[in-house]
Design an enzyme around this catalytic site. Structure first.
Site, PDB file in Angstrom:
ATOM      1  N   ASP A  32       0.863  -1.173   0.000  1.00 52.45           N
ATOM      2  CA  ASP A  32       0.000   0.000   0.000  1.00 52.45           C
ATOM      3  C   ASP A  32       0.909   1.236   0.000  1.00 52.45           C
ATOM      4  OD1 ASP A  32      -3.273   0.310   1.201  1.00 52.45           O
ATOM      5  OD2 ASP A  32      -2.019   2.055   0.780  1.00 52.45           O
ATOM      6  N   LEU A  34      -0.194   4.185   0.977  1.00 53.63           N
ATOM      7  CA  LEU A  34      -0.787   5.056   2.016  1.00 53.63           C
ATOM      8  C   LEU A  34      -1.309   6.374   1.447  1.00 53.63           C
ATOM      9  CD1 LEU A  34       1.772   4.442   4.944  1.00 53.63           C
ATOM     10  CD2 LEU A  34      -0.435   3.312   4.560  1.00 53.63           C
ATOM     11  N   LYS A  85      -9.833   6.142  -6.752  1.00 50.40           N
ATOM     12  CA  LYS A  85     -11.230   5.725  -7.009  1.00 50.40           C
ATOM     13  C   LYS A  85     -12.268   6.837  -6.893  1.00 50.40           C
ATOM     14  CE  LYS A  85     -12.946   4.657  -2.543  1.00 50.40           C
ATOM     15  NZ  LYS A  85     -13.962   3.886  -1.886  1.00 50.40           N
ATOM     16  N   SER A 125     -15.856  -2.526 -11.025  1.00 52.80           N
ATOM     17  CA  SER A 125     -17.009  -1.784 -10.513  1.00 52.80           C
ATOM     18  C   SER A 125     -18.178  -1.871 -11.486  1.00 52.80           C
ATOM     19  CB  SER A 125     -16.603  -0.310 -10.305  1.00 52.80           C
ATOM     20  OG  SER A 125     -17.738   0.497 -10.088  1.00 52.80           O
ATOM     21  N   TYR A 150     -12.115   7.535 -14.151  1.00 51.61           N
ATOM     22  CA  TYR A 150     -12.064   6.439 -13.166  1.00 51.61           C
ATOM     23  C   TYR A 150     -12.756   5.205 -13.749  1.00 51.61           C
ATOM     24  CZ  TYR A 150     -13.834   3.331  -9.662  1.00 51.61           C
ATOM     25  OH  TYR A 150     -14.184   2.187  -8.986  1.00 51.61           O
ATOM     26  N   LYS A 154     -11.339   1.192 -15.153  1.00 51.07           N
ATOM     27  CA  LYS A 154     -11.847  -0.148 -14.823  1.00 51.07           C
ATOM     28  C   LYS A 154     -12.143  -0.924 -16.104  1.00 51.07           C
ATOM     29  CE  LYS A 154     -11.577   0.271 -10.420  1.00 51.07           C
ATOM     30  NZ  LYS A 154     -10.504  -0.454  -9.709  1.00 51.07           N
ATOM     31  N   VAL A 217     -29.683  15.241  -0.367  1.00 50.15           N
ATOM     32  CA  VAL A 217     -30.127  14.109  -1.188  1.00 50.15           C
ATOM     33  C   VAL A 217     -30.110  14.594  -2.626  1.00 50.15           C
ATOM     34  CG1 VAL A 217     -32.079  12.594  -1.729  1.00 50.15           C
ATOM     35  CG2 VAL A 217     -31.518  13.141   0.665  1.00 50.15           C
ATOM     36  N   PHE A 218     -29.215  14.020  -3.425  1.00 50.25           N
ATOM     37  CA  PHE A 218     -28.971  14.558  -4.772  1.00 50.25           C
ATOM     38  C   PHE A 218     -30.094  14.181  -5.745  1.00 50.25           C
ATOM     39  CE2 PHE A 218     -25.325  16.304  -3.251  1.00 50.25           C
ATOM     40  CZ  PHE A 218     -24.208  15.491  -3.127  1.00 50.25           C
TER      41      PHE A 218
END
Ligand code: WQD
Length: 335
Positions: A32, A34, A85, A125, A150, A154, A217-218
């Site tokens: 990782d 970090l 991500k 994803s 992004y 994927k 709340v979108f």
């Protein structure tokens, strides 16, 4: 004892998968850098499993780092989480996303081929489907043009793996996650969003904890029963267990083709307002929210058809939304 490399193993999904791997008797080594995780997670994993994984802080964008690691470590399988991500950030910094998400993947696959290492699991994803034409979403749903760099990393990542498996006989599985939420039952590991949370559940729990003033709340004008967008929220521990199931399939050579991919969700869709309601009922905490404008790039609805993973991986999500929300809340209370 099989030794499994987990890249991004101190991250949200990575750390929960490391715990499940160790509980299943695998030896785990973590890489990782970090950039989106904290070193304390390593101790927290050790507290849960009483086994501290080997850890290397390495930047996988540097080819020599990857080569040097594999020269010193005999690996039996790889679960590759390490990637940037944040959908919105990827639009602002596309080259950083392509360099990191694609470059590191290519270097790892190159080492696997050179050293004849098999058993590769890729963190993908449901974003590859965009707004699917049919719901629930099966693995046959068409891949739509990516709505963000992004999401494109994927899609490109899966293409690179498919070509590598075909050319070199590598065995790989790509897991297409729906929306991972929640935290480990011990509340020792969970989601650690840096800065203002982009995802719904971290924002919900931080609002309930008084860290955020109000949840927006979108959009409530989507073509859904209550007007708010629908997603398939899966407990992160269920998601972690799907990786174990995929790894066992590869190690036992039960896979029917070199490259397979699976939708990993619960098969159930929940709207944003249903999540808000479930959170309030489960935790007995009222949530301060308002209806706001839609967020650009959001799709109306996505939830998985999980039959392929259920039958081929012999895996099924077992935890409820309420359990996931309760675990997210208990994790937040410890921050
Ligand atoms: C869920 C729903 C929002 C925040 C993204 C990526 C996906 C994966 C998971 C990495 C949507 C609504 C959210 C808020 C809201 N990431 N929402 N208020 O967008 O489905 O998926 O994260 O692998 O690839 O695309 O998840 O949690 O951001 O949003 O109303 O403050 O909650 O509009 O309908 P999303 P999310």
């Amino acid at each position: 004892m099989k030794k499994i490399l987990v890249t991004g193993g101190l991250g949200f999904i990575g750390s929960h998968t490391v715990v499940e791997l160790q509980d299943e008797g695998y030896e785990v080594v973590i890489i990782d850098n970090l950039s989106n995780s904290k070193i304390e997670v390593l101790e927290n994993i050790a507290e849960i499993t009483e086994k501290k994984p080997a850890f290397f802080q390495l930047d996988l964008r540097v080819k020599e780092n990857v080569k040097a690691f594999f020269e010193k470590n005999q690996i039996d399988g790889i679960i590759h989480f390490a990637a940037f991500k944040a959908v919105g950030e990827s639009v602002q910094k596309p080259l950083e996303y392509y360099e990191n998400n694609i470059g590191s993947l290519v270097y790892i696959l190159q080492e696997m081929i050179d050293r004849k290492i098999d058993n590769f699991i890729f963190s993908s994803s449901c974003t590859v489907y965009g707004q699917a034409d049919e719901l629930p979403i099966t693995e046959n749903a068409p891949i739509k043009p990516a709505e963000s760099p992004y999401g494109n990393t994927k899609q490109i990542g899966e293409e690179i793996i498919k070509d590598t498996c075909k050319a070199n006989g590598l065995n790989a599985i790509s897991l297409r996650y729906f929306n991972p939420i929640g935290a480990h039952d011990t509340a020792k590991i969970g989601e650690l969003p840096l800065g203002v949370p982009q995802n719904l559940i971290p924002y919900v729990v931080q609002t309930a904890a008084g860290i955020r003033e109000q949840l927006s709340v979108f959009g409530d004008d989507y073509d859904t029963p209550d007007g708010t967008a629908i997603r398939d929220y899966i407990h992160v521990v269920d998601l972690a267990k799907a990786h174990i199931a995929a790894l066992q399939r590869l190690i036992k050579k039960e896979n029917k083709t070199n490259f397979e991919f699976y939708n990993v969700g619960t098969g159930k869709g929940s709207s944003v307002l249903e999540i808000v309601d479930a959170f309030e009922k489960t935790t007995q905490h009222r949530l301060n929210y308002k209806i706001a404008a839609r967020r650009e790039g959001d799709i109306t609805a996505a939830y998985a058809d999980t039959r392929l993973a259920n039958t081929e991986l012999k895996w099924k999500a077992e935890k409820t939304i309420e359990q996931a929300l309760q675990s997210a809340w208990e994790w937040q209370l410890k921050q």
